[in-house]
Write a protein that holds these residues in place. Sequence first.
Motif, PDB file in Angstrom:
ATOM      1  N   VAL A   1       0.845  -1.191   0.000  1.00 17.16           N
ATOM      2  CA  VAL A   1       0.000   0.000   0.000  1.00 17.16           C
ATOM      3  C   VAL A   1       0.884   1.247   0.000  1.00 17.16           C
ATOM      4  O   VAL A   1       1.843   1.337   0.776  1.00 17.16           O
ATOM      5  CB  VAL A   1      -0.925   0.014   1.230  1.00 17.16           C
ATOM      6  N   VAL A   2       0.574   2.205  -0.878  1.00 17.81           N
ATOM      7  CA  VAL A   2       1.278   3.484  -0.907  1.00 17.81           C
ATOM      8  C   VAL A   2       0.302   4.565  -0.437  1.00 17.81           C
ATOM      9  O   VAL A   2      -0.780   4.727  -0.989  1.00 17.81           O
ATOM     10  CB  VAL A   2       1.793   3.823  -2.315  1.00 17.81           C
ATOM     11  N   LEU A   3       0.701   5.296   0.604  1.00 11.33           N
ATOM     12  CA  LEU A   3      -0.131   6.334   1.199  1.00 11.33           C
ATOM     13  C   LEU A   3       0.503   7.707   1.003  1.00 11.33           C
ATOM     14  O   LEU A   3       1.734   7.826   0.947  1.00 11.33           O
ATOM     15  CB  LEU A   3      -0.292   6.100   2.707  1.00 11.33           C
ATOM     16  N   ASN A   4      -0.336   8.733   0.905  1.00 14.20           N
ATOM     17  CA  ASN A   4       0.180  10.099   0.935  1.00 14.20           C
ATOM     18  C   ASN A   4      -0.651  10.924   1.921  1.00 14.20           C
ATOM     19  O   ASN A   4      -1.500  10.376   2.634  1.00 14.20           O
ATOM     20  CB  ASN A   4       0.182  10.727  -0.461  1.00 14.20           C
ATOM     21  N   ALA A   5      -0.392  12.227   1.963  1.00 13.43           N
ATOM     22  CA  ALA A   5      -1.101  13.117   2.896  1.00 13.43           C
ATOM     23  C   ALA A   5      -1.627  14.307   2.109  1.00 13.43           C
ATOM     24  O   ALA A   5      -1.039  15.390   2.127  1.00 13.43           O
ATOM     25  CB  ALA A   5      -0.162  13.568   4.014  1.00 13.43           C
ATOM     26  N   PRO A   6      -2.745  14.137   1.400  1.00 11.89           N
ATOM     27  CA  PRO A   6      -3.210  15.178   0.482  1.00 11.89           C
ATOM     28  C   PRO A   6      -3.801  16.412   1.144  1.00 11.89           C
ATOM     29  O   PRO A   6      -3.949  17.445   0.494  1.00 11.89           O
ATOM     30  CB  PRO A   6      -4.284  14.454  -0.349  1.00 11.89           C
ATOM     31  N   ASP A   7      -4.165  16.337   2.429  1.00 13.97           N
ATOM     32  CA  ASP A   7      -4.854  17.456   3.065  1.00 13.97           C
ATOM     33  C   ASP A   7      -3.972  18.309   3.978  1.00 13.97           C
ATOM     34  O   ASP A   7      -4.357  19.418   4.341  1.00 13.97           O
ATOM     35  CB  ASP A   7      -6.031  16.932   3.902  1.00 13.97           C
ATOM     36  N   GLY A   8      -2.812  17.810   4.345  1.00 15.40           N
ATOM     37  CA  GLY A   8      -2.030  18.442   5.405  1.00 15.40           C
ATOM     38  C   GLY A   8      -1.511  19.826   5.083  1.00 15.40           C
ATOM     39  O   GLY A   8      -1.271  20.631   5.992  1.00 15.40           O
TER      40      GLY A   8
END
Length: 528
Positions: free
Chosen positions: A90-97
């Motif tokens: 799984v690859v996660l990012n932080a689009p809202d930070g």
Amino acid sequence: MIRVLVSDPISEQGLGKLLEAEDIVVEKKTGLSEDELCAIIAEYDALLVRSQTKVTAKIMEHGTRLRVIGRAGVGVDNIDVPAATQRGIVVLNAPDGNTISTAEHTFAMMISMARKIPQAYASILRGEWDRKTFVGVELNNKVLGILGLGRIGTEVAKRAQAFGMKVLAYDPFLTPQRANALDVQQCTVDEIVVAADFITVHTPLIKETKYLISEREFGMMKDGVRILNCARGGIIKEEALIEALKSGKVAGAALDVYEEEPLAKEHPLKQFPNVVLTPHLGASTEEAQINVAIDVAEEVLKVLRDEPFRNAVNLPSLPADKMKQVEPYLALGENIGKMAAQLVDDPVTKIEISYSGDISNLETAPITRTLLKGFLSYHHGEEVNFVNAPLVAEQAGIQTIETKTSKHSVFTNLIGLEVTTATQTKRIAGTLNNGFGPRIVRLDGYAIDAAPEGRMIVTSHLDQPGMIGRIGMILADANINIATMQVGRKEVGGKAVMVLGIDNPAGPEVVRQLAEIPNILEVHHVEL
């Protein structure tokens, strides 16, 4: 014990939940080469990075325990996402930070440009007391045009209204209802370009937004307009901006991003006293760095503990046997979505996805998410992933409906998509053809057989003699070779559709010429 490797500098405050977890060991080892990472990655269950570490397929091959890769930020260009998906990582990012950080930076740039604050400060340091040179303009009662009303654009609009500005907004998914709720005036790009005193861009950099503001748009603007870009370099054509600054058409510009970064030492933009430049600082606040770290750390923790997670940029996990069943349909679904996004011109209000035949018995949720991601990411870029696509659709005011039918009169399996706007309904359907792979087999009810790949010209026209020849001549004059051709019709002389596979891009001028052919009803350039 679960082990997590942090290979780039990431805020310890942001990593709090991971560091506090009793069942998890977090180790920081930064500045590692690919070979050094390969030598140790087999010991870890998770990898956290920012932009420095390049997470290659080779590293993942050695990461035999690796379950999740987290990126403390939005972009994942430094991660080989297809390789991760292939290995079930799984690859996660932080689009809202960094939303608030970038919105505030945009406003700081706007005020600095309007009141000439950086230039006045430099003058003071030179020992001067020059008040006449630095007379500025107020924001109050000015018209702000926002191109891209996603998360950041929406926050900029709120701040502009607090300063007494009238806000005009364009976004391909902006509906009249949402515009009313945000108290902005929904406009086209051209309407904004003509009317705005200040123009700011907040779109991803994709084919449709590359040089969204160029020579044509600058020529339409008011004299004395002011321009901002804190989104992506290349949305505004720098060469055209420079000429507009030279002519005086543009009274000021404020840029945080550039076509090539870092900005060249002798770049022409540096010669203008009415230009404010910063080195890509949109997300550079202590809070933003902490927030993206918090977001990605929390999501990584959920993956490691087998809890629901939301910010995956690749497919959510499924049992291996179920994933094997749906995997052949994922590329088809995504390309159906991408194709539909390029065939509609107005904000979408409803998306209906139908599954017919044997596929209706499968776990279709990943296909639906993939299709939505393909459709939405064409305009929203990296803000959309396989997990948040349904939420992004909901926030954009798009109703999503999924239906299943156990049989189809013609096809063993069929994925159908119907997209509704205020002015049109577009229908596309595709299947997997044994021996030929994914195929588009229906377009607005007409039978065709086209591979969903590469570049295409898609037309709707009246079935008249010479139509194909006229289209071919225009493409030939533009040195565009036709690779494939599919025509669908129901009756002689009636309405027909055509899908041409082409070897070279067809620019706006070519599309315009095609649209002017008599009896052409619609023409679109599609790129998959």
